[in-house]
Write a protein that holds these residues in place. Structure first.
Motif, PDB file in Angstrom:
ATOM      1  N   TYR A 161       2.143  -8.350  13.385  1.00 43.93           N
ATOM      2  CA  TYR A 161       2.147  -7.229  14.199  1.00 43.93           C
ATOM      3  C   TYR A 161       2.004  -6.105  13.268  1.00 43.93           C
ATOM      4  N   ARG A 162       0.989  -6.147  12.427  1.00 43.23           N
ATOM      5  CA  ARG A 162       0.937  -4.948  11.466  1.00 43.23           C
ATOM      6  C   ARG A 162       0.332  -3.880  12.130  1.00 43.23           C
ATOM      7  N   GLU A 163      -0.272  -3.934  13.216  1.00 38.30           N
ATOM      8  CA  GLU A 163      -0.686  -2.622  14.224  1.00 38.30           C
ATOM      9  C   GLU A 163       0.456  -1.896  14.647  1.00 38.30           C
ATOM     10  N   ARG A 164       1.712  -2.295  14.276  1.00 43.16           N
ATOM     11  CA  ARG A 164       2.770  -1.440  14.437  1.00 43.16           C
ATOM     12  C   ARG A 164       3.486  -0.795  13.412  1.00 43.16           C
ATOM     13  N   ILE A 165       2.797  -1.041  12.258  1.00 44.44           N
ATOM     14  CA  ILE A 165       3.133  -0.340  11.025  1.00 44.44           C
ATOM     15  C   ILE A 165       2.238   0.920  11.049  1.00 44.44           C
ATOM     16  N   SER A 166       2.464   1.962  11.472  1.00 45.47           N
ATOM     17  CA  SER A 166       1.459   3.072  11.542  1.00 45.47           C
ATOM     18  C   SER A 166       2.149   4.576  11.961  1.00 45.47           C
ATOM     19  N   SER A 167       1.349   5.436  11.984  1.00 46.51           N
ATOM     20  CA  SER A 167       2.042   6.663  12.275  1.00 46.51           C
ATOM     21  C   SER A 167       2.535   6.852  13.800  1.00 46.51           C
ATOM     22  N   ASP A 168       2.005   5.856  14.528  1.00 46.87           N
ATOM     23  CA  ASP A 168       2.234   5.623  15.961  1.00 46.87           C
ATOM     24  C   ASP A 168       3.800   5.584  16.225  1.00 46.87           C
ATOM     25  N   TYR A 169       4.143   4.617  15.046  1.00 43.73           N
ATOM     26  CA  TYR A 169       5.586   4.342  15.105  1.00 43.73           C
ATOM     27  C   TYR A 169       6.167   4.889  13.719  1.00 43.73           C
ATOM     28  N   PHE A 170       6.295   6.091  13.802  1.00 44.97           N
ATOM     29  CA  PHE A 170       6.855   7.060  12.764  1.00 44.97           C
ATOM     30  C   PHE A 170       8.410   6.546  12.658  1.00 44.97           C
ATOM     31  N   TYR A 171       9.168   5.977  13.375  1.00 47.94           N
ATOM     32  CA  TYR A 171      10.621   5.929  13.163  1.00 47.94           C
ATOM     33  C   TYR A 171      10.907   4.586  12.948  1.00 47.94           C
ATOM     34  N   SER A 172       9.759   3.605  12.869  1.00 44.59           N
ATOM     35  CA  SER A 172      10.049   2.260  12.518  1.00 44.59           C
ATOM     36  C   SER A 172       9.658   1.797  11.081  1.00 44.59           C
ATOM     37  N   PHE A 173      10.555   1.027  10.600  1.00 41.14           N
ATOM     38  CA  PHE A 173      10.317   0.589   9.314  1.00 41.14           C
ATOM     39  C   PHE A 173      10.539  -0.946   9.207  1.00 41.14           C
ATOM     40  N   ARG A 174       9.518  -1.498   8.319  1.00 46.13           N
ATOM     41  CA  ARG A 174       9.284  -2.823   7.931  1.00 46.13           C
ATOM     42  C   ARG A 174      10.387  -2.948   6.890  1.00 46.13           C
ATOM     43  N   SER A 175      11.686  -3.324   6.691  1.00 40.14           N
ATOM     44  CA  SER A 175      12.439  -3.326   5.695  1.00 40.14           C
ATOM     45  C   SER A 175      12.657  -4.642   4.811  1.00 40.14           C
ATOM     46  N   GLU A 176      11.574  -5.718   5.518  1.00 40.91           N
ATOM     47  CA  GLU A 176      11.751  -7.057   4.957  1.00 40.91           C
ATOM     48  C   GLU A 176      10.417  -7.187   4.199  1.00 40.91           C
ATOM     49  N   MET A 177       9.992  -7.809   3.367  1.00 38.81           N
ATOM     50  CA  MET A 177       8.706  -8.131   2.651  1.00 38.81           C
ATOM     51  C   MET A 177       8.207  -9.271   3.702  1.00 38.81           C
ATOM     52  N   SER A 178       6.878  -9.314   4.000  1.00 37.36           N
ATOM     53  CA  SER A 178       6.338 -10.268   4.661  1.00 37.36           C
ATOM     54  C   SER A 178       5.757 -11.525   3.531  1.00 37.36           C
ATOM     55  N   ASP A 179       5.136 -12.248   4.138  1.00 39.29           N
ATOM     56  CA  ASP A 179       4.559 -13.272   3.037  1.00 39.29           C
ATOM     57  C   ASP A 179       3.388 -12.693   2.106  1.00 39.29           C
ATOM     58  N   LEU A 180       2.916 -11.547   2.869  1.00 40.39           N
ATOM     59  CA  LEU A 180       1.802 -10.841   2.072  1.00 40.39           C
ATOM     60  C   LEU A 180       2.409 -10.246   0.737  1.00 40.39           C
ATOM     61  N   GLU A 181       3.397  -9.350   1.167  1.00 41.91           N
ATOM     62  CA  GLU A 181       3.911  -8.596  -0.046  1.00 41.91           C
ATOM     63  C   GLU A 181       4.472  -9.609  -0.909  1.00 41.91           C
ATOM     64  N   SER A 182       5.569 -10.522  -0.568  1.00 41.62           N
ATOM     65  CA  SER A 182       6.079 -11.232  -1.561  1.00 41.62           C
ATOM     66  C   SER A 182       4.849 -12.368  -2.321  1.00 41.62           C
ATOM     67  N   GLY A 183       4.030 -12.317  -1.781  1.00 43.18           N
ATOM     68  CA  GLY A 183       2.861 -13.295  -2.454  1.00 43.18           C
ATOM     69  C   GLY A 183       2.199 -12.468  -3.532  1.00 43.18           C
ATOM     70  N   TYR A 184       2.303 -11.262  -3.522  1.00 40.06           N
ATOM     71  CA  TYR A 184       1.611 -10.549  -4.786  1.00 40.06           C
ATOM     72  C   TYR A 184       2.773 -10.700  -5.793  1.00 40.06           C
ATOM     73  N   ALA A 185       3.794 -11.507  -5.857  1.00 37.27           N
ATOM     74  CA  ALA A 185       4.751 -11.832  -6.901  1.00 37.27           C
ATOM     75  C   ALA A 185       4.653 -13.301  -6.938  1.00 37.27           C
ATOM     76  N   SER A 186       4.779 -14.112  -6.001  1.00 40.12           N
ATOM     77  CA  SER A 186       4.888 -15.510  -6.145  1.00 40.12           C
ATOM     78  C   SER A 186       3.481 -16.237  -6.334  1.00 40.12           C
TER      79      SER A 186
END
Length: 421
Positions: A161-186
């Motif tokens: 649901y990455r479309e919900r990470i946007s300025s339209d959802y200004f007050y919302s934060f994805r505080s957990e890394m998904s497999d995409l972000e953690s994948g740049y470590a693993s």
């Protein structure tokens, strides 16, 4: 009705209660589940006068505390209770000359959209909560539909649901890394330690979560010089994973990437792959714990890479959180450790913004927050270039390796995000 329409989606399947992971059952049986309602964390040791003055910051946990994904909600509950106690007993939140204590309010969403909306509505309009935490896709959607229009800051754990990470959802934060972000470590770690891997096959659920994770798999393969040889999707009601794994192995991959796959299904697929002779590494970023995999797969649990899974304390803070969790709940859940720093990011945002009432100012401060030496090392929010707003949390990624039926922490690194993220 078409064949596609007959498929049981992940969210529909979770509603049926058809499966509950062994770990979730163990946690709940151990008495770690908190009854919905109010908790004033650390009240007996709080700074004198704060409660009498009404200097209370209410934080609402709108999470699944019953049903098959209760484990996730329980981990949020455990983490926030420990963190709130820590903050309150350490003097609270300092804003100017005033001191604030944190009050935790909890509602069980059962991981359904209607219950999530009802819980969020009650929190905001009855309990007057301005800061909400949520977990899991259905709960996140139902909660966010209420919090964002009401300018309530939301910390969420939800992949896709990455479309919900946007300025339209200004007050919302994805505080957990998904497999995409953690994948740049693993992924870099796997390439360093398994230099012969050149190709990768993906296995995931046949729903929006699985499609999103396959997209992440493609990005990670592209950015790390691997060839994606294809995907295999499974229905959540699947019990026999040998045919699924057989299809994946027919693509002749050097490694398998399965996501978002919980520990029980990870164990089944690991065992199937090893019994069929596959010897390459298996990457499962959503398993997030080792006990179930080791119990089910046994000696077959070897060369299984589990990102964002902390098994052994490397710092005094990690040791403290693990020991505190065991003392309180009888067990340390790695996922609860991952969530422990969330409230400290909020504390920093409140104190930086100099307010708890102006949620716009707090959201701005949270997006620019930076923690050092947290349970998971450095914590920031990123994604301004790709999403248009800094709302995706990034932090040090512990990597646990299962080898010959045993778990060992093998790395702890900050994801190296691509340019343009």
């Amino acid at each position: 009705m078409s064949k596609k329409e007959k498929k049981l989606t992940r969210r529909e399947f979770l509603k049926t209660g058809a499966k509950t992971t062994a770990v979730a059952g163990a946690v709940l049986a151990g008495g770690a589940l908190m009854k919905p309602g109010r908790i004033f964390a650390g009240a007996e040791k709080a700074t004198p006068g704060a409660e009498e003055k009404g200097n209370i910051i209410k934080v609402g946990l709108n999470v699944p505390l019953s049903g098959p994904v209760a484990y996730w909600g329980v981990c949020i509950d455990q983490a926030y209770r420990m963190a709130a106690d820590h903050i309150n007993t350490d003097g609270g939140v300092k804003i100017g000359d005033e001191t604030y204590m944190i009050e935790i309010i909890v509602y069980d969403t059962k991981n359904t959209v209607p219950d999530a909306r009802a819980g969020a509505t009650r929190m905001i309009h009855v309990d007057k909560v301005k800061y909400v935490v949520t977990q899991a896709a259905a709960t996140m959607i139902g909660t966010e539909d209420v919090t964002n229009p009401n300018k309530v800051v939301l910390q969420a754990a939800c992949w896709g649901y990455r479309e919900r990470i946007s300025s339209d959802y200004f007050y919302s934060f994805r505080s957990e890394m998904s497999d995409l972000e953690s994948g740049y470590a693993s992924y870099p770690w796997m390439i360093e330690n398994y230099p012969k891997i050149k190709t990768s096959a993906f296995i995931g659920p046949d729903d929006e979560d699985g499609y999103s994770c396959y997209e992440a798999h493609q990005w990670l393969c592209r950015d790390h010089g691997l060839k994606d040889v294809g995907k295999v999707y499974f229905a959540w009601e699947t019990l026999d994973f040998y045919p699924i794994v057989t299809k994946a192995l027919a693509m002749k991959p050097d490694m398998l990437d399965m996501s978002p796959v919980p520990p029980g299904i990870t164990a089944d697929m690991v065992k199937a792959a090893r019994e069929m002779g596959f010897t390459g590494p298996i990457h499962s970023p959503a398993a997030l714990e080792t006990r179930t995999i080791l119990e089910v797969a046994g000696e077959y649990a070897t060369d299984v890479v589990l990102p964002v899974t902390m098994e052994e304390p490397q710092t005094d803070l990690q040791a403290y959180v693990m020991d505190e969790a065991k003392a309180r709940y009888g067990v340390f859940n790695a996922l609860a450790g991952n969530y422990y720093h969330w409230l400290f990011s909020l504390k920093q945002a409140w104190e930086t913004a100099g307010t708890v009432e102006d949620t716009h100012a707090v959201a701005e401060a949270l997006g620019n927050s930076r923690l050092e030496n947290s349970f998971l090392g450095t914590v920031i929010y990123a994604g301004e270039e790709i999403y248009g707003v800094k709302r995706q949390s990034i932090y040090h990624c512990p990597i646990t390796l299962l080898k010959d039926g045993a778990a060992k922490l093998v790395d702890f690194r900050f994801p190296k995000l691509p340019s343009g993220y």
